[in-house]
Design an enzyme around this catalytic site. Structure first.
Site, PDB file in Angstrom:
ATOM      1  CG  HIS A   1      -2.230  -0.725   1.071  1.00 19.66           C
ATOM      2  ND1 HIS A   1      -2.101  -2.222   1.391  1.00 19.66           N
ATOM      3  CD2 HIS A   1      -3.413  -0.417   0.764  1.00 19.66           C
ATOM      4  CE1 HIS A   1      -3.126  -2.472   1.209  1.00 19.66           C
ATOM      5  NE2 HIS A   1      -4.130  -1.586   0.672  1.00 19.66           N
TER       6      HIS A   1
ATOM      7  CE  LYS B   1      -4.134  -0.410   4.654  1.00 21.69           C
ATOM      8  NZ  LYS B   1      -5.487   0.248   5.275  1.00 21.69           N
TER       9      LYS B   1
HETATM   10  N1  LIG Z   1     -13.163  -0.813   2.156  1.00 26.05           N
HETATM   11  C1  LIG Z   1     -12.236  -0.313   0.849  1.00 26.05           C
HETATM   12  O1  LIG Z   1     -12.289  -0.620  -0.275  1.00 26.05           O
HETATM   13  C2  LIG Z   1     -11.324   0.790   1.265  1.00 26.05           C
HETATM   14  C3  LIG Z   1     -11.302   0.965   2.708  1.00 26.05           C
HETATM   15  N2  LIG Z   1     -10.268   2.003   3.002  1.00 26.05           N
HETATM   16  C4  LIG Z   1     -10.092   2.406   4.271  1.00 26.05           C
HETATM   17  O2  LIG Z   1     -10.824   3.612   4.558  1.00 26.05           O
HETATM   18  C5  LIG Z   1     -10.288   4.176   5.644  1.00 26.05           C
HETATM   19  C6  LIG Z   1     -10.050   5.951   5.251  1.00 26.05           C
HETATM   20  O3  LIG Z   1      -8.730   5.572   4.239  1.00 26.05           O
HETATM   21  P1  LIG Z   1      -8.394   6.943   3.588  1.00 26.05           P
HETATM   22  O4  LIG Z   1      -9.418   7.833   2.793  1.00 26.05           O
HETATM   23  O5  LIG Z   1      -6.946   6.463   2.950  1.00 26.05           O
HETATM   24  O6  LIG Z   1      -7.851   7.872   5.033  1.00 26.05           O
HETATM   25  P2  LIG Z   1      -7.512   9.301   5.088  1.00 26.05           P
HETATM   26  O7  LIG Z   1      -6.510   9.580   6.386  1.00 26.05           O
HETATM   27  O8  LIG Z   1      -7.254  10.112   3.831  1.00 26.05           O
HETATM   28  O9  LIG Z   1      -9.043   9.952   5.471  1.00 26.05           O
HETATM   29  C7  LIG Z   1      -9.611   9.618   6.669  1.00 26.05           C
HETATM   30  C8  LIG Z   1     -10.423  10.675   7.024  1.00 26.05           C
HETATM   31  O10 LIG Z   1     -11.164  10.395   8.338  1.00 26.05           O
HETATM   32  C9  LIG Z   1     -11.178  11.458   9.146  1.00 26.05           C
HETATM   33  N3  LIG Z   1     -10.809  11.340  10.593  1.00 26.05           N
HETATM   34  C10 LIG Z   1      -9.719  11.269  11.004  1.00 26.05           C
HETATM   35  N4  LIG Z   1      -9.822  11.021  12.211  1.00 26.05           N
HETATM   36  C11 LIG Z   1     -11.315  10.999  12.579  1.00 26.05           C
HETATM   37  C12 LIG Z   1     -11.983  10.940  13.790  1.00 26.05           C
HETATM   38  N5  LIG Z   1     -11.512  10.653  15.113  1.00 26.05           N
HETATM   39  N6  LIG Z   1     -13.231  10.967  13.717  1.00 26.05           N
HETATM   40  C13 LIG Z   1     -13.957  11.121  12.277  1.00 26.05           C
HETATM   41  N7  LIG Z   1     -13.332  11.288  11.385  1.00 26.05           N
HETATM   42  C14 LIG Z   1     -11.899  11.148  11.410  1.00 26.05           C
HETATM   43  C15 LIG Z   1     -10.492  12.590   8.437  1.00 26.05           C
HETATM   44  O11 LIG Z   1     -10.722  13.695   8.636  1.00 26.05           O
HETATM   45  P3  LIG Z   1     -10.260  15.123   8.517  1.00 26.05           P
HETATM   46  O12 LIG Z   1     -10.175  15.551   7.077  1.00 26.05           O
HETATM   47  O13 LIG Z   1     -11.213  16.164   9.127  1.00 26.05           O
HETATM   48  O14 LIG Z   1      -8.994  15.066   9.130  1.00 26.05           O
HETATM   49  C16 LIG Z   1     -10.043  12.047   7.042  1.00 26.05           C
HETATM   50  O15 LIG Z   1     -10.602  12.836   6.089  1.00 26.05           O
HETATM   51  C17 LIG Z   1      -8.872   3.546   6.113  1.00 26.05           C
HETATM   52  O16 LIG Z   1      -9.480   2.779   7.151  1.00 26.05           O
HETATM   53  C18 LIG Z   1      -8.605   2.822   4.797  1.00 26.05           C
HETATM   54  O17 LIG Z   1      -8.077   1.619   5.178  1.00 26.05           O
HETATM   55  C19 LIG Z   1      -9.476   2.514   2.037  1.00 26.05           C
HETATM   56  C20 LIG Z   1      -9.497   2.624   0.895  1.00 26.05           C
HETATM   57  C21 LIG Z   1     -10.571   1.507   0.338  1.00 26.05           C
HETATM   58  O1  LIG Z   2      -6.110   2.322   3.278  1.00 22.41           O
HETATM   59  C1  LIG Z   2      -6.044   1.950   2.105  1.00 22.41           C
HETATM   60  O2  LIG Z   2      -5.594   2.548   1.206  1.00 22.41           O
HETATM   61  C2  LIG Z   2      -6.908   0.749   1.859  1.00 22.41           C
HETATM   62  N1  LIG Z   2      -7.560   0.176   2.736  1.00 22.41           N
HETATM   63  C3  LIG Z   2      -8.135  -1.013   2.794  1.00 22.41           C
HETATM   64  C4  LIG Z   2      -7.657  -2.189   3.602  1.00 22.41           C
HETATM   65  O3  LIG Z   2      -6.928  -2.032   4.618  1.00 22.41           O
HETATM   66  O4  LIG Z   2      -7.493  -3.356   3.177  1.00 22.41           O
HETATM   67  C5  LIG Z   2      -8.575  -1.406   1.469  1.00 22.41           C
HETATM   68  C6  LIG Z   2      -7.629  -1.181   0.568  1.00 22.41           C
HETATM   69  O5  LIG Z   2      -6.972  -2.100   0.714  1.00 22.41           O
HETATM   70  C7  LIG Z   2      -7.209   0.407   0.493  1.00 22.41           C
END
Ligand SMILES: NC(=O)C1=CN([C@@H]2O[C@H](COP(=O)(O)OP(=O)(O)OC[C@H]3O[C@@H](n4cnc5c(N)ncnc54)[C@H](OP(=O)(O)O)[C@@H]3O)[C@@H](O)[C@H]2O)C=CC1
Ligand SMILES: O=C(O)C1=N[C@H](C(=O)O)C[C@H](O)C1
Length: 244
Positions: free
Chosen positions: A128, A132
């Site tokens: 990744h 992350k």
């Molecule tokens: N299921 C799937 O297919 C996928 C899942 N993911 C997962 O999604 C999640 C987010 O990933 P990603 O977008 O890359 O992460 P980012 O760090 O880019 O975004 C996380 C967001 O969460 C917000 N945040 C942080 N702390 C808090 C809190 N305490 N309460 C509420 N909101 C909060 C932040 O808000 P602020 O902008 O205000 O700081 C930020 O915008 C991860 O767990 C990742 O692994 C990612 C890709 C695909």
């Molecule tokens: O953090 C990410 O980017 C992603 N998070 C998810 C995971 O932890 O599996 C899904 C995807 O891999 C991207």
């Protein structure tokens, strides 16, 4: 949309906006009160935040009768059990917890589980972007769980491993008897390989997300469908007819 300004959240905001029949009523970041969801009349909450916040977010939504589509990682067995207990008290509500919204990744997980019992050895490598915050990835943890379950059900022993010394953890994390290795590298998005080894052969099941657009079909499907699936659904495959 919770985490609306994040990497996934900002992409999901655009996906919802361009989807006919969906209306985005609230975009929240970490500083915002969840009460804004109630005030906005949200019917479905999408959680794309951080592992430390997601459980409280989802509990709030369920307690207020809102369906949830959850992509955030960190949903281990204990959290899922607690969520199921809460959902039993709110029978009309549906929650989808999807470790990965990409159809390719869902298939790769399923294929890995199918193949797992036929090989002596299996290990998972997830790769990744370096921003992350969690390791191993949710997808890798879920894949390891599915693979481990499939092997135990078939009476297959854990992968052989003669390692006696590993002070630095070079052999990776052990998840459900399966070794998982996490790579963090600038330039990557989300990638995973399941390596299956037998005498004289190897099968590699690899999936690559080159762009977060790959997750959006699953996010939109989840938002559309979650209201018709009461209770907890773990994995997007619960909404897909994989025909497997
Ligand atoms: N299921 C799937 O297919 C996928 C899942 N993911 C997962 O999604 C999640 C987010 O990933 P990603 O977008 O890359 O992460 P980012 O760090 O880019 O975004 C996380 C967001 O969460 C917000 N945040 C942080 N702390 C808090 C809190 N305490 N309460 C509420 N909101 C909060 C932040 O808000 P602020 O902008 O205000 O700081 C930020 O915008 C991860 O767990 C990742 O692994 C990612 C890709 C695909
Ligand atoms: O953090 C990410 O980017 C992603 N998070 C998810 C995971 O932890 O599996 C899904 C995807 O891999 C991207």
């Amino acid at each position: 949309m919770l985490g609306a300004r994040g990497r996934m959240g900002s992409e999901a905001v655009q996906a919802v906006r361009r989807t006919e029949g969906l209306q985005l009523v609230a975009e929240l970041g970490r500083e915002d009160s969840l009460q804004a969801l109630v005030a906005a009349g949200a019917e479905v909450v999408v959680d794309l935040t951080v592992p430390s916040a997601t459980e409280a977010n989802v509990r709030f939504a369920v307690q207020h009768g809102m369906h949830c589509v959850v992509g955030t990682t960190g949903w281990d067995a204990e959290r899922l059990d607690r969520l199921e207990a809460l959902l039993a008290e709110h029978p009309g509500v549906g929650v989808l917890v999807a470790p990965n919204f990409s159809v390719g990744a869902v298939l790769a997980m399923r294929f890995s589980a199918q193949a797992a019992r036929f090989f002596e050895s299996v290990e998972i490598v997830e790769l990744h972007h370096p921003d992350k915050v969690d390791a191993p990835s949710g997808t890798a943890a879920r894949t390891a769980a599915l693979v481990g379950q499939a092997r135990r059900a078939a009476g297959v022993a854990p992968s052989p491993d003669a390692t006696e010394q590993d002070p630095g953890g070079a052999r990776g994390a052990l998840v459900e008897d399966v070794r998982v290795h996490s790579v963090r590298l600038r330039g990557l998005v989300a990638h995973q390989e399941t390596l299956l080894g037998g005498v004289g052969e190897q099968l590699t099941i690899r999936h690559d997300s080159f762009d977060r657009i790959s997750f959006m079909t699953g996010v939109v499907l989840g938002v559309r469908e979650v209201g018709s699936h009461q209770g907890l659904t773990h994995g997007l495959e619960g909404y897909l007819d994989l025909g497997l």
